[in-house]
Design a protein around this motif. Structure first.
Motif, mmCIF file in Angstrom:
data_model
loop_
_atom_site.group_PDB
_atom_site.id
_atom_site.type_symbol
_atom_site.label_atom_id
_atom_site.label_comp_id
_atom_site.label_asym_id
_atom_site.label_seq_id
_atom_site.Cartn_x
_atom_site.Cartn_y
_atom_site.Cartn_z
ATOM 1 N N ALA A 167 0.850 -1.202 0.000
ATOM 2 C CA ALA A 167 0.000 0.000 0.000
ATOM 3 C C ALA A 167 0.881 1.247 0.000
ATOM 4 C CB ALA A 167 -0.901 0.008 1.243
ATOM 5 N N ALA B 287 7.789 -0.136 5.992
ATOM 6 C CA ALA B 287 6.559 -0.602 6.663
ATOM 7 C C ALA B 287 6.310 0.194 7.932
ATOM 8 C CB ALA B 287 6.662 -2.083 6.994
ATOM 9 N N GLY B 288 5.065 0.604 8.137
ATOM 10 C CA GLY B 288 4.802 1.351 9.358
ATOM 11 C C GLY B 288 3.350 1.735 9.525
ATOM 12 N N SER C 153 10.169 10.535 8.905
ATOM 13 C CA SER C 153 9.048 11.476 8.854
ATOM 14 C C SER C 153 9.523 12.848 9.310
ATOM 15 C CB SER C 153 7.946 10.985 9.799
ATOM 16 O OG SER C 153 6.932 11.966 9.956
ATOM 17 N N LYS D 201 10.825 7.767 14.591
ATOM 18 C CA LYS D 201 11.288 8.409 13.357
ATOM 19 C C LYS D 201 12.593 9.189 13.599
ATOM 20 C CE LYS D 201 7.963 6.872 10.733
ATOM 21 N NZ LYS D 201 8.243 5.720 9.855
ATOM 22 N N PRO E 104 9.020 12.446 5.034
ATOM 23 C CA PRO E 104 7.823 13.082 4.471
ATOM 24 C C PRO E 104 6.972 13.708 5.572
ATOM 25 C CG PRO E 104 7.850 10.679 4.072
ATOM 26 C CD PRO E 104 8.879 10.995 5.120
ATOM 27 N N PHE F 139 2.633 14.988 5.799
ATOM 28 C CA PHE F 139 1.383 14.307 5.433
ATOM 29 C C PHE F 139 1.421 13.878 3.964
ATOM 30 C CE2 PHE F 139 -0.117 17.047 8.961
ATOM 31 C CZ PHE F 139 -0.601 16.040 9.783
ATOM 32 N N SER G 42 -2.039 8.263 1.451
ATOM 33 C CA SER G 42 -1.798 6.818 1.481
ATOM 34 C C SER G 42 -2.919 6.232 2.340
ATOM 35 C CB SER G 42 -0.430 6.516 2.109
ATOM 36 O OG SER G 42 -0.484 6.765 3.517
ATOM 37 N N PHE H 296 -2.385 5.339 5.404
ATOM 38 C CA PHE H 296 -1.897 5.540 6.772
ATOM 39 C C PHE H 296 -2.995 6.020 7.725
ATOM 40 C CE2 PHE H 296 0.276 8.074 10.037
ATOM 41 C CZ PHE H 296 1.354 7.277 10.390
HETATM 42 N N1 LIG Z 1 1.300 8.836 5.065
HETATM 43 C C1 LIG Z 1 1.914 9.765 5.778
HETATM 44 O O1 LIG Z 1 1.366 10.861 6.008
HETATM 45 C C2 LIG Z 1 3.314 9.512 6.268
HETATM 46 C C3 LIG Z 1 4.095 10.621 6.650
HETATM 47 C C4 LIG Z 1 5.390 10.413 7.091
HETATM 48 C C5 LIG Z 1 5.903 9.132 7.149
HETATM 49 N N2 LIG Z 1 5.129 8.064 6.780
HETATM 50 C C6 LIG Z 1 5.712 6.724 6.883
HETATM 51 O O2 LIG Z 1 5.649 6.105 5.611
HETATM 52 C C7 LIG Z 1 5.706 4.684 5.794
HETATM 53 C C8 LIG Z 1 4.649 4.043 4.905
HETATM 54 O O3 LIG Z 1 3.361 4.459 5.346
HETATM 55 P P1 LIG Z 1 2.182 4.789 4.334
HETATM 56 O O4 LIG Z 1 1.838 6.217 4.516
HETATM 57 O O5 LIG Z 1 2.486 4.304 2.983
HETATM 58 O O6 LIG Z 1 1.006 3.941 5.018
HETATM 59 P P2 LIG Z 1 0.088 2.752 4.436
HETATM 60 O O7 LIG Z 1 -0.506 3.153 3.132
HETATM 61 O O8 LIG Z 1 -0.825 2.392 5.546
HETATM 62 O O9 LIG Z 1 1.123 1.570 4.173
HETATM 63 C C9 LIG Z 1 1.776 0.936 5.261
HETATM 64 C C10 LIG Z 1 2.486 -0.312 4.763
HETATM 65 O O10 LIG Z 1 3.146 -0.926 5.890
HETATM 66 C C11 LIG Z 1 2.809 -2.291 5.937
HETATM 67 N N3 LIG Z 1 2.836 -2.811 7.305
HETATM 68 C C12 LIG Z 1 2.206 -2.298 8.394
HETATM 69 N N4 LIG Z 1 2.408 -3.085 9.462
HETATM 70 C C13 LIG Z 1 3.183 -4.127 9.040
HETATM 71 C C14 LIG Z 1 3.730 -5.277 9.669
HETATM 72 N N5 LIG Z 1 3.477 -5.546 10.970
HETATM 73 N N6 LIG Z 1 4.489 -6.127 8.938
HETATM 74 C C15 LIG Z 1 4.713 -5.891 7.620
HETATM 75 N N7 LIG Z 1 4.229 -4.818 6.968
HETATM 76 C C16 LIG Z 1 3.473 -3.947 7.667
HETATM 77 C C17 LIG Z 1 1.385 -2.366 5.339
HETATM 78 O O11 LIG Z 1 1.149 -3.648 4.772
HETATM 79 P P3 LIG Z 1 0.220 -4.808 5.391
HETATM 80 O O12 LIG Z 1 -0.903 -4.149 6.125
HETATM 81 O O13 LIG Z 1 -0.198 -5.575 4.174
HETATM 82 O O14 LIG Z 1 1.152 -5.583 6.278
HETATM 83 C C18 LIG Z 1 1.501 -1.331 4.218
HETATM 84 O O15 LIG Z 1 2.056 -1.936 3.069
HETATM 85 C C19 LIG Z 1 5.511 4.434 7.287
HETATM 86 O O16 LIG Z 1 6.739 4.107 7.878
HETATM 87 C C20 LIG Z 1 4.988 5.768 7.803
HETATM 88 O O17 LIG Z 1 5.314 5.961 9.155
HETATM 89 C C21 LIG Z 1 3.850 8.232 6.335
#
Ligand SMILES: NC(=O)c1ccc[n+]([C@@H]2O[C@H](COP(=O)([O-])OP(=O)(O)OC[C@H]3O[C@@H](n4cnc5c(N)ncnc54)[C@H](OP(=O)(O)O)[C@@H]3O)[C@@H](O)[C@H]2O)c1
Length: 268
Positions: free
Chosen positions: A15, A91-92, A142, A160, A186, A188, A191, A193
């Motif tokens: 995702a 992953a997060g 982040s 982070k 990044p 916001f 995604s 998230f």
């Molecule tokens: N979106 C934001 O605003 C934002 C901002 C700053 C940083 N980030 C960081 O960006 C990264 C990606 O987040 P995203 O925004 O893309 O969120 P997302 O769309 O929810 O994607 C999160 C991904 O992490 C995987 N994941 C979660 N728990 C897991 C586990 N226990 N084992 C293996 N995989 C796991 C999920 O896959 P499954 O559920 O299939 O396991 C999914 O593929 C994260 O580290 C987040 O902290 C996001």
């Protein structure tokens, strides 16, 4: 930039930002290893990218909050003769609410995925990169890792900030050895998230200029790691926030984050 004949491993590829990393690396010719829990999602993405780019794509369904999961991933790839050249630790998730609202098991799993997991994956794959004299490592951190801690998502900023400092140390150790390490920070980003942690309605009230699409975040990160930038903040708004928080006296920055984050991080 071409990564043909290289292998890239992306955690959290089912995702959001991770799936976009997979697409961007596939477009650059890299073979891929996609890791996450939802196997159906990984399978669909792998089929799409194989067909579009004539690359090899493997999937490994794994819960990286389980402590021996990185060892299992590494052993599978070793058995298959796959050497990872590009590691995207991504992953997060975020856990809204104040520290005592969530039980210890939830916090333990969070640390295992977001801190120990990133460190463990790097410890497994970095030696091969150093031996071959080539590697690229991106830790998805982040803006939260560069500013004061918030109320709510208590361990998020700390995890982070760990990644920023970890990337800086690794980059210093790998200097001149063909391995570049970047902490991607990044703000916001659109995604899943905020759907996963059920704060979509709260963050939707924030101004749209605070949000970025994942594609420019990922393109910027791939450019940054090639250039050897150790900390990369995508987007003008995010850069401004980080600059402002550094420019202000620390208590002022902390007060701003404290006030703002209570609303969208359920810090009350
Ligand atoms: N979106 C934001 O605003 C934002 C901002 C700053 C940083 N980030 C960081 O960006 C990264 C990606 O987040 P995203 O925004 O893309 O969120 P997302 O769309 O929810 O994607 C999160 C991904 O992490 C995987 N994941 C979660 N728990 C897991 C586990 N226990 N084992 C293996 N995989 C796991 C999920 O896959 P499954 O559920 O299939 O396991 C999914 O593929 C994260 O580290 C987040 O902290 C996001």
């Amino acid at each position: 930039m071409t990564y043909r004949e290289k292998w890239a491993l992306i955690t959290g590829a089912s995702a959001g930002i991770g799936a976009v990393f997979a697409k961007a690396l596939a477009a650059r010719g890299a073979n891929l290893v996609l890791v996450a829990r939802r196997e159906d999602r990984l399978r669909a993405l792998a089929d799409e990218l194989r067909a579009a780019h004539a690359i090899d794509v493997r999937i490994i369904a794994a819960d990286l909050a389980v402590d021996d999961a990185p060892d299992t991933v590494f052993a599978r790839l070793k058995a298959d003769g796959v050497d990872i050249d590009i590691l995207v630790n991504n992953a997060g998730f975020g856990m809204p609410g104040v520290y005592t609202e969530n039980d210890w098991q939830a916090h333990r799993d969070f640390i295992e995925l977001m801190v120990t997991g990133y460190a463990h994956m790097t410890h497994l794959f970095l030696p091969g990169m150093l031996a071959r004299g080539y590697g690229r490592i991106i830790h998805v951190s982040s803006v939260a890792g560069l500013v004061a801690g918030s109320s709510g998502h208590t361990l998020y900023g700390a995890s982070k900030a760990f990644l920023v400092s970890f990337a800086q140390s690794l980059a210093a150790e790998c200097d001149g050895k063909g391995v570049n390490v970047t902490a991607l920070c990044p703000g916001f980003t659109y995604s899943e998230f905020h759907d996963v942690n059920d704060t979509r309605a709260l963050v939707s009230a924030l101004p749209k200029y605070m949000f970025m699409a994942p594609e420019p975040v990922v393109e910027g990160a791939l450019d940054a790691v090639e250039k050897g930038h150790v900390v990369y903040v995508p987007g003008a708004w995010n850069k401004f926030v980080v600059w402002l928080m550094k420019a202000l006296p620390r208590p002022w920055g902390a007060a701003i984050v404290r006030g703002q984050s209570k609303s969208f991080r359920r810090g009350d």
